[in-house]
Structures are given as C-alpha cells and as structure tokens.
Motif scaffolding. Sequence first.
Motif, PDB file in Angstrom:
ATOM      1  N   VAL A 224      -8.650   0.197  -1.747  1.00 12.13           N
ATOM      2  CA  VAL A 224      -8.814  -0.174  -0.344  1.00 12.13           C
ATOM      3  C   VAL A 224     -10.215   0.182   0.174  1.00 12.13           C
ATOM      4  CG1 VAL A 224      -7.839   0.144   1.975  1.00 12.13           C
ATOM      5  CG2 VAL A 224      -6.337   0.109   0.004  1.00 12.13           C
TER       6      VAL A 224
ATOM      7  N   ASP B 261      -3.526  -2.931   8.396  1.00 15.50           N
ATOM      8  CA  ASP B 261      -4.891  -2.519   8.062  1.00 15.50           C
ATOM      9  C   ASP B 261      -5.148  -1.124   8.612  1.00 15.50           C
ATOM     10  OD1 ASP B 261      -7.603  -2.799   7.192  1.00 15.50           O
ATOM     11  OD2 ASP B 261      -8.134  -3.068   9.311  1.00 15.50           O
TER      12      ASP B 261
ATOM     13  N   ASP C 295      -4.984   2.923   6.578  1.00 16.08           N
ATOM     14  CA  ASP C 295      -6.088   3.891   6.526  1.00 16.08           C
ATOM     15  C   ASP C 295      -5.635   5.232   7.084  1.00 16.08           C
ATOM     16  OD1 ASP C 295      -7.827   1.902   5.565  1.00 16.08           O
ATOM     17  OD2 ASP C 295      -9.501   2.670   6.760  1.00 16.08           O
TER      18      ASP C 295
ATOM     19  N   ARG D  57       0.827  -1.208   0.000  1.00 17.31           N
ATOM     20  CA  ARG D  57       0.000   0.000   0.000  1.00 17.31           C
ATOM     21  C   ARG D  57       0.862   1.260   0.000  1.00 17.31           C
ATOM     22  NH1 ARG D  57      -5.246  -1.867   3.665  1.00 17.31           N
ATOM     23  NH2 ARG D  57      -6.014  -3.231   2.010  1.00 17.31           N
TER      24      ARG D  57
END
Length: 345
Positions: free
Chosen positions: A261, A230, A234, A96
Amino acid sequence: NGKYTVTLIPGDGIGPEISESVKDIYSAANVPIEWEEVSVAPILKGGKTVIPDAAINSVRKNTVALKGPLATPIGKGHVSLNLTLRRTFNLFANVRPCVSIKGFKTPYEDVNTVLIRENTEGEYSGIEHEVVDGVVQSIKLITWDASERVARYAFHYAQASGRKRVTAVHKANIMKMSDGMFLSACRQVAKDFPEISYDEDLLDRACLQIVQNPKPYADRVMVMPNLYGDILSDMCAGLIGGLGLTPSGNIGRDASIFEAVHGSAPDIAGKSSPFIAGKGLANPTALLLSSIMMLRHMNLNEYATKIENAALSTIAEGKTITGDLGGKASTKEYTAAIIEKLRRA
Ligand code: IPM
Ligand code: MN
C-alpha cells in the motif's frame, strides 16, 4: 516445467529494490513461480494515461501479478497508474488485512481485522468539473452492481477465512442515497449468509472505536466504499506498525494484482538507474506479505506459510530489521536473515 508464470511490476523508487528482495526469498524457498517482469512506464495517449501493451498483455495472460509502488507522473492529463491498473482489469475488491505481528511492539495488541474496499468507483470515479468559476463538483458514483459485488466478495471472504461477522462502514446519515444504497446491497447479500452476522458502523464512530480499542474489531471483515477504505486502511496500518508491514490484494474476475500500500519513497530510494543499487534503507515486508496473499490466492499455501513464518519471526526477534522498524539492518541484511531462517526450517 510445472511452474506458474506471474507478472512482476517492480515499479518506481524503492520498487526494484524490494522486488529483488522478494525474488531472492522466493528462490531460496523454491517457490514454483517464474517471474515475467514488465515495466509500467506511463504513456500519454489522447490526453489519457495508458499502460504499455506489454504490461497489460502479461497481466491478462498470467491473471496474477505482484506490483511494487508506482509514482503518479506529474503533469497535465496524467492520472494515477495505480488507479489505471485497477480500472483496466476491473479489480473490484481491494483486500487489506491488518494483523498485529507477534513480538513486534506497538501501543496496540491483537489487531486482527480485514478491510475490503470497493475499488472501482465512489469518489475515485474521476468525474469532476467546474460548474461556474469558483464552484467545482467531484462526483461520488455508487452503483448497485458494484456495491452488491463487493459485499458478496466480503461475505465469501469471511466464510472462507472463518471470520464470523461482516461490518459495513458508511456515512448513510449524510450520504443518504449513495451510502444508503451501498447498505441496502450489503443487507440483501447478508441474507444469503445466515451463518455470518452482519452489522453497520458509521465511519467516524468506527475510527474512534478502533483507535481506542481495536479488540472488538478482531475476527471480522469490514466492507466499505472506496474512499472510506483508503483512509481507514492507512489508519489501521498505523496500529500495527505502519505501511511497511501491511499487504493488499486487488481482486478481479479476470485478474488479481497484489501490491504494497505504501508509495515509492523516492527519499530513501537509490538513483533511478538500473545500474545504481538502492540505498538499502527500504523495508520489503509489505511487498513480501502481499506476495504471500498472492501465494494463498494461487493455492500455494505451504510456501506461503513457510515464508510468512520466516519473515514474521525475523521481525519478532528484532535483531535484523530495517530502520523504519527501529533496527539497523539494510534491505539485503534483512532479506538474508529471512533466507537463513528458510534454510533452517
Ligand atoms: C492506496 C493508495 C492509492 C489510493 C493512490 C496511490 C492512488 O493510496 O492504494 O491506498 O488512493 O487508492
Ligand atoms: Mn491509500
């Protein structure tokens, strides 16, 4: 015909609408890809969520897939389809990147980091039980092999992308055994990469540091167990403008699936019928940027750069952007603006 076949899972909610936008942009850019579209409507088999064979076979055959958001079906026995896909194909590393978009104003500038999340175990192992009434255990499963594998991937990624440092993010002060072993695996792998520096950061400290000043985290790769990745991904997405702008790739040995995502956003999606168009409110950027990661994964770098420049400059200009970014454009108008840039490039 000299084209690559890629599996496309349009997904639920805004999924079909943002997938349409990616397909239109790819046609305009003459990307040598043929889409094989499959549905991932969930099936309950023996109390477990399974994915239709046609979808599994398509991903297995093509080895590369682009996936829209999938809603987790409500009801007993269903587990997240997203997780089922990751597990089915053993997609062990979730990559990511989180990079500021030049010209798009947020309170932060120069965010430029890459999070690599272990993607198969940890708190996501799905092993839970009630010990006695009122006492529940959820197992955080950490194995040496999965830790070593994702650490090695992170160092290779740093090497290939010219990033100078790998930071392992952890809570080994509390999770002495599980995170402790994760760190041991990272330290061992680090020895094979003497040209890349290695350090460790507590998760809570890293969160504080990054929101206060993300600059020291630029030019590095952060590797961590599943749940930490996770949450941290974010948080980092929030620094650059939200989940509408961040790509991700689930990497495995036999297949890789690139996905946005964000969720399926049913509140801004059209009715769930193929005959009713979307509402035009969705931002396709995260899926488009995920597809650009996919193009680079496939070594189609020229197309990746061309499309990336067109999308990022459209956002930077700020004239034709979607509502979530503060603009007034519909999904189609934003898509058309990117295509117009491709034509003129
Ligand atoms: C993500 C999502 C998923 C996760 C959900 C949809 C299962 O939040 O990709 O980050 O928790 O991994
Ligand atoms: Mn998440």
